[in-house]
Design a protein around this motif. Structure first.
Motif, PDB file in Angstrom:
ATOM      1  N   GLY A 267      49.290  50.685  30.470  1.00  0.00           N
ATOM      2  CA  GLY A 267      48.107  51.381  30.961  1.00  0.00           C
ATOM      3  C   GLY A 267      47.173  50.558  31.814  1.00  0.00           C
ATOM      4  O   GLY A 267      45.974  50.850  31.875  1.00  0.00           O
ATOM      5  N   THR A 268      47.682  49.537  32.499  1.00  0.00           N
ATOM      6  CA  THR A 268      46.799  48.654  33.283  1.00  0.00           C
ATOM      7  C   THR A 268      46.953  48.846  34.790  1.00  0.00           C
ATOM      8  O   THR A 268      46.343  48.117  35.571  1.00  0.00           O
ATOM      9  N   GLY A 269      47.765  49.805  35.215  1.00  0.00           N
ATOM     10  CA  GLY A 269      48.030  49.991  36.641  1.00  0.00           C
ATOM     11  C   GLY A 269      47.047  50.928  37.316  1.00  0.00           C
ATOM     12  O   GLY A 269      45.900  51.099  36.891  1.00  0.00           O
ATOM     13  N   LEU A 270      47.509  51.600  38.393  1.00  0.00           N
ATOM     14  CA  LEU A 270      46.639  52.440  39.218  1.00  0.00           C
ATOM     15  C   LEU A 270      46.823  53.931  38.971  1.00  0.00           C
ATOM     16  O   LEU A 270      46.122  54.747  39.583  1.00  0.00           O
ATOM     17  N   ALA A 271      47.767  54.283  38.107  1.00  0.00           N
ATOM     18  CA  ALA A 271      48.002  55.707  37.835  1.00  0.00           C
ATOM     19  C   ALA A 271      46.774  56.348  37.191  1.00  0.00           C
ATOM     20  O   ALA A 271      45.953  55.669  36.561  1.00  0.00           O
ATOM     21  N   LYS A 272      46.677  57.654  37.339  1.00  0.00           N
ATOM     22  CA  LYS A 272      45.498  58.376  36.854  1.00  0.00           C
ATOM     23  C   LYS A 272      45.267  58.168  35.361  1.00  0.00           C
ATOM     24  O   LYS A 272      44.132  58.055  34.908  1.00  0.00           O
ATOM     25  N   ARG A 273      46.351  58.091  34.577  1.00  0.00           N
ATOM     26  CA  ARG A 273      46.203  57.952  33.128  1.00  0.00           C
ATOM     27  C   ARG A 273      46.246  56.496  32.663  1.00  0.00           C
ATOM     28  O   ARG A 273      46.268  56.236  31.453  1.00  0.00           O
ATOM     29  N   ASP A 274      46.225  55.555  33.581  1.00  0.00           N
ATOM     30  CA  ASP A 274      46.137  54.133  33.220  1.00  0.00           C
ATOM     31  C   ASP A 274      44.673  53.784  32.958  1.00  0.00           C
ATOM     32  O   ASP A 274      43.924  53.424  33.874  1.00  0.00           O
ATOM     33  N   VAL A 275      44.253  53.889  31.707  1.00  0.00           N
ATOM     34  CA  VAL A 275      42.829  53.730  31.375  1.00  0.00           C
ATOM     35  C   VAL A 275      42.595  52.617  30.351  1.00  0.00           C
ATOM     36  O   VAL A 275      41.485  52.501  29.808  1.00  0.00           O
ATOM     37  N   THR A 276      43.605  51.798  30.086  1.00  0.00           N
ATOM     38  CA  THR A 276      43.427  50.729  29.099  1.00  0.00           C
ATOM     39  C   THR A 276      42.290  49.772  29.463  1.00  0.00           C
ATOM     40  O   THR A 276      41.494  49.401  28.583  1.00  0.00           O
ATOM     41  N   PRO A 277      42.143  49.344  30.738  1.00  0.00           N
ATOM     42  CA  PRO A 277      41.030  48.447  31.066  1.00  0.00           C
ATOM     43  C   PRO A 277      39.665  49.074  30.798  1.00  0.00           C
ATOM     44  O   PRO A 277      38.746  48.400  30.291  1.00  0.00           O
ATOM     45  N   GLU A 278      39.520  50.372  31.130  1.00  0.00           N
ATOM     46  CA  GLU A 278      38.235  51.036  30.896  1.00  0.00           C
ATOM     47  C   GLU A 278      37.935  51.118  29.401  1.00  0.00           C
ATOM     48  O   GLU A 278      36.795  50.877  28.959  1.00  0.00           O
ATOM     49  N   ALA A 279      38.950  51.467  28.611  1.00  0.00           N
ATOM     50  CA  ALA A 279      38.764  51.554  27.162  1.00  0.00           C
ATOM     51  C   ALA A 279      38.405  50.193  26.582  1.00  0.00           C
ATOM     52  O   ALA A 279      37.535  50.084  25.699  1.00  0.00           O
ATOM     53  N   THR A 280      39.053  49.159  27.072  1.00  0.00           N
ATOM     54  CA  THR A 280      38.799  47.807  26.565  1.00  0.00           C
ATOM     55  C   THR A 280      37.381  47.362  26.906  1.00  0.00           C
ATOM     56  O   THR A 280      36.644  46.863  26.048  1.00  0.00           O
ATOM     57  N   LYS A 281      36.970  47.565  28.150  1.00  0.00           N
ATOM     58  CA  LYS A 281      35.629  47.153  28.572  1.00  0.00           C
ATOM     59  C   LYS A 281      34.546  47.861  27.764  1.00  0.00           C
ATOM     60  O   LYS A 281      33.481  47.291  27.507  1.00  0.00           O
TER      61      LYS A 281
END
Length: 352
Positions: A267-281
């Protein structure tokens, strides 16, 4: 799809061929020096170039450590010398002349070593350029004066490489200019896999539940690490690509399980459902940008799309270190090869 696969295969093949070519050049250098054992003395190499056979052995050991090949300084010396160093000295080393010794003494600033202030936090950019960057390439050092003829530094420390694990990985002391210290470190891990398809049972979670576990287990059972660190995997969660679910899993691992290190994969890429960085922050109290930058820099040597990763790393309540890793199994394994050697010192700082 076939064109993309072909392009990636071609890129990997070219990278491998480049590595093989560089390895061939290194082997020819060793072969040449073995042919010239009698005429090429270590002290003469130091006086002329600033490095010698022992330095090559340290570079070789450093390279093996970076790709997680088990070795020792003595074994690497045998590869370079073609025999043990003691045997070589008895057979080939001649007595240095007074002129050689004087030249050796006067040219010590050019030898493969770091000045005392290289890894300290008090060094200013006017004295040492890019002092805070990892020394993956030689850098120039002015010596703190106005001499415009800057001297190039090697990234091999001339102290006993086997006595300092940080020296092996960074060429000097700890990142704060101090030794990492002795004593055991107990490191507890939490693993979170972020994947819609794995969560829905479309395929098995290889990256988190297999590769990550096996890599951590292998690393902490090697002789040089097991003597100083132990580990335990406290928790594992498989969650969908939903920001709220990812954040809840991180908070649970940190606040409830008290994991020292929490690793996410996917979930760290550019796809629409790649939201791991946002969740982590959303659950971090402080970012540790250097970790994510180091992982990306390492990955870019092998993967042309590595710069597209948005992975982050940081701390939650100064208790847990959270690091986003990629989703592909091979990329996870490669990233752990860079990350795991940092963790003992990082966890010590968190627990201090």
């Amino acid at each position: 799809m076939s064109n993309k696969t072909s392009s990636l295969s071609s890129f990997n093949s070219s990278s491998l061929k480049q590595t093989e070519a560089e390895a061939f050049a290194f082997r020819k250098l060793l072969e040449h020096m073995k042919w010239r054992n009698e005429t090429i003395q270590n002290i003469e190499m130091m006086n002329l170039t600033g490095f010698c056979r022992n330095c090559l052995a340290k570079w070789l050991l450093l390279g093996k450590k970076n790709v997680r090949l088990k070795s020792t300084y003595e074994l690497c010396q045998e590869e370079v010398y073609g025999m043990t160093q003691k045997e070589w000295k008895e057979k080939w080393q001649s007595k240095a002349t007074e002129e050689m010794l004087e030249k050796f003494k006067s040219g010590q600033e050019m030898h493969a070593k770091h000045p005392k202030d290289l890894m300290t936090t008090t060094t200013t950019t006017t004295t040492l350029e890019a002092a805070t960057l990892p020394l993956t390439q030689p850098r120039y050092y002015s010596g703190g004066n106005n001499n415009t003829n800057n001297r190039m530094l090697s990234d091999v420390c001339c102290e006993d490489i086997e006595e300092d694990a940080v020296c092996i990985n960074r060429g000097g002391g700890g990142v704060d200019g101090t030794n990492s210290g002795d004593g055991n470190s107990d490191i507890s891990f939490g693993i979170i896999t972020v994947s819609d398809r794995a969560f829905n049972g479309v395929y098995e979670d290889i990256s988190g539940n297999v590769v990550m576990r096996e890599t951590i287990e292998t690393y902490f059972t090697t002789d040089d690490v097991s003597k100083s660190s132990t580990h335990i995997i406290k928790g594992y969660k498989l969650v969908p690509d939903e920001e709220e679910e990812i954040a809840k899993a991180i908070v649970y691992m940190s606040d409830e399980l008290k994991c020292d290190v929490i690793l996410t994969t996917g979930g760290t890429g550019l796809a629409k459902r790649d939201v791991t960085p946002e969740a982590t922050k959303s659950v971090l109290t402080r970012e540790v940008k250097g970790i994510a930058e180091s992982l990306r820099a390492h990955a870019r040597r092998y993967e042309k799309h590595a710069a597209l990763s948005r992975a982050v790393a940081g701390l939650r309540n100064n208790q847990s270190l959270i690091v986003n890793l990629p989703g592909r199994p091979n990329a996870v394994s490669s990233s752990l090869g860079v990350l795991l050697p940092m963790l003992r010192h990082a966890v010590r700082q968190l627990k201090s």
